[in-house]
Design an enzyme around this catalytic site. Structure first.
Site, short mmCIF file in Angstrom:
data_model
loop_
_atom_site.label_atom_id
_atom_site.label_comp_id
_atom_site.label_asym_id
_atom_site.label_seq_id
_atom_site.Cartn_x
_atom_site.Cartn_y
_atom_site.Cartn_z
N ARG A 1 0.94 -1.08 0.07
CA ARG A 1 0.06 0.03 -0.13
C ARG A 1 0.98 1.21 -0.07
O ARG A 1 0.51 2.37 -0.76
CB ARG A 1 -0.84 0.12 1.25
CG ARG A 1 -2.39 -0.47 1.02
CD ARG A 1 -2.67 -1.20 2.44
NE ARG A 1 -1.68 -2.10 2.65
CZ ARG A 1 -2.01 -3.49 2.53
NH1 ARG A 1 -3.14 -3.69 1.75
NH2 ARG A 1 -1.03 -4.21 2.54
N THR A 2 1.74 1.16 1.07
CA THR A 2 2.53 2.56 1.04
C THR A 2 3.22 2.90 -0.25
O THR A 2 2.91 4.18 -0.75
CB THR A 2 3.48 2.58 2.28
OG1 THR A 2 2.73 2.29 3.48
CG2 THR A 2 4.27 4.00 2.39
N LYS B 1 26.07 -3.58 -3.04
CA LYS B 1 27.48 -3.59 -2.94
C LYS B 1 28.11 -2.93 -1.62
O LYS B 1 29.26 -2.65 -1.53
CB LYS B 1 28.04 -2.73 -4.28
CG LYS B 1 27.28 -3.34 -5.52
CD LYS B 1 27.80 -2.37 -6.53
CE LYS B 1 27.12 -3.05 -7.91
NZ LYS B 1 27.50 -1.84 -9.00
N ARG C 1 11.61 3.95 2.89
CA ARG C 1 11.24 2.90 3.81
C ARG C 1 12.52 2.02 4.15
O ARG C 1 13.29 1.61 3.16
CB ARG C 1 10.10 2.01 3.19
CG ARG C 1 9.88 0.87 4.59
CD ARG C 1 8.73 0.18 4.26
NE ARG C 1 7.34 0.72 4.48
CZ ARG C 1 6.11 0.31 4.54
NH1 ARG C 1 6.05 -0.96 4.28
NH2 ARG C 1 5.41 1.00 5.13
N HIS D 1 5.83 6.17 11.35
CA HIS D 1 5.19 6.04 9.99
C HIS D 1 4.17 7.11 9.62
O HIS D 1 3.09 7.11 9.72
CB HIS D 1 4.45 4.64 9.83
CG HIS D 1 4.06 4.04 8.47
ND1 HIS D 1 4.16 5.05 7.25
CD2 HIS D 1 3.35 3.07 7.95
CE1 HIS D 1 3.63 4.29 6.21
NE2 HIS D 1 3.58 3.06 6.62
C1 NCD Z 1 2.04 -1.07 8.28
C2 NCD Z 1 3.49 -0.75 8.03
O1 NCD Z 1 4.30 -0.94 7.30
O2 NCD Z 1 4.00 -0.20 9.25
N1 NCD Z 1 1.41 -1.01 6.85
C3 NCD Z 1 1.38 0.07 6.17
O3 NCD Z 1 2.28 0.92 5.80
N2 NCD Z 1 0.10 0.18 5.80
C4 NCD Z 1 1.58 -1.84 9.15
C5 NCD Z 1 1.95 -3.03 9.19
O4 NCD Z 1 2.91 -3.47 8.25
O5 NCD Z 1 1.67 -4.10 9.75
#
Ligand code: NCD
Length: 308
Positions: A54-55, A83, A104, A132
């Protein structure tokens, strides 16, 4: 324009800036055509050192729907990271090609290292078990839209409160709103980390209570925020197996909840919400997921100083 160039945690945005983002997101939702070319010629780099559906895709869709373009990686082993390149060198490289960076990383604080290596806007799309912020924007906008605002609500956060970064970010953001009652529901092994309890909840005088059984508090909640047990952050497989099905929200348990409670979940879900609950009108998690794209469109516009 925003006060900060780097969105590493929710406090990098003021409450007023968040409200502007929510209002813009709502306008984008209603008038998408008006925004279809505001980012023409702009490039977003998405650097995902950890899995994501999703993100990453909502950031990608957000940039494409604004008319911009996207490049990056979702598998660092196919880049020079393999590397041995440092985060700061990777960021300096990407800064020559892109206008905005979304990152991320499994290590807490990695996006801060990235931000210190570039003048471009940097968005933390999740750093380890830490923060997040764009999920928090998504969550707050979902609560605003479906509960009419945040103040005065009783919000239950259930599941892996120890490792769940979405919970840590959301608590931080909620600590700035008045009259919010937080109910923390977790097994004793997965309680909220001490630094969140002391530095955020107690420091802000948050009204909070802790529970072990969901049923004990479910009838009082206006919002139930479920989370999965964060398998990838466990040191020991046996502990994960023992705790992973501690909470399973099903139709039977939902009989205890208020008729207008909303169920949220950042997703992905594993077993903590039974599929049968998806048909309950109180299930809000798929709407929440869609919201993520619009708030990210609004955030990107604000960070790049774009206007319709
Ligand atoms: C979450 C995350 O990555 O922290 N997912 C997301 O970004 N929607 C929650 C999760 O991974 O449980």
């Amino acid at each position: 324009m925003l006060k900060n160039k780097y969105i590493l945690e929710p406090m990098d945005l003021t409450v007023e800036e968040m409200d502007e983002i929510f209002e813009l997101a709502e306008d984008i939702m209603e008038n998408p055509a008006k925004y279809a070319h505001v980012a023409d010629g702009k490039i977003m780099a998405t650097l995902f050192y950890e899995p994501s559906t999703r993100t990453r895709l909502s950031f990608t869709a957000a940039m494409l729907r604004l008319g911009g373009q996207v490049m990056g990686f979702s598998d660092p082993s196919a880049s020079s990271v393999k590397k041995g390149e440092s985060i700061s060198d990777t960021i300096k490289t990407v800064s020559c090609y892109a206008d905005i960076i979304v990152m991320r990383h499994p290590k807490e604080g990695a996006p801060r290292v990235a931000a210190s290596a570039t003048d471009l806007p940097v968005i933390n799309a999740g750093d380890g078990g830490h923060q997040h912020p764009t999920q928090t924007l998504t969550d707050l906008e979902t609560i605003r839209k479906y509960k009419g605002g945040v103040e005065g609500l009783t919000i239950g956060l259930c599941g892996d409160l120890m490792f769940g970064r979405t919970v840590h970010s959301l608590i931080k953001a909620l600590s700035r709103y008045k009259n919010v009652r937080i109910k923390l529901i977790s097994p004793k092994e997965l309680v909220i980390p001490e630094y969140v309890r002391k530095n955020v909840m107690e420091a802000s005088g948050m009204d909070y209570e802790e529970f072990n059984r969901l049923e004990d508090v479910l009838p009082d909640l206006d919002v139930l925020y479920m989370t999965r047990v964060q398998k990838e952050r466990f040191f020991n497989e046996d502990d994960y197996i023992r705790l992973k099905d501690f909470y399973i929200l099903n139709a039977e348990k939902m009989k205890l909840a208020k008729p207008d409670m909303i169920i949220m979940h950042p997703l992905p879900r594993v077993n903590e919400i039974a599929k049968e609950v998806d048909d309950d009108p109180r299930a809000c998690y798929f709407k929440q997921m869609r919201m993520g794209m619009f708030v990210r469109m609004a955030l990107v516009m604000k960070l790049l100083g774009l206007e319709a």
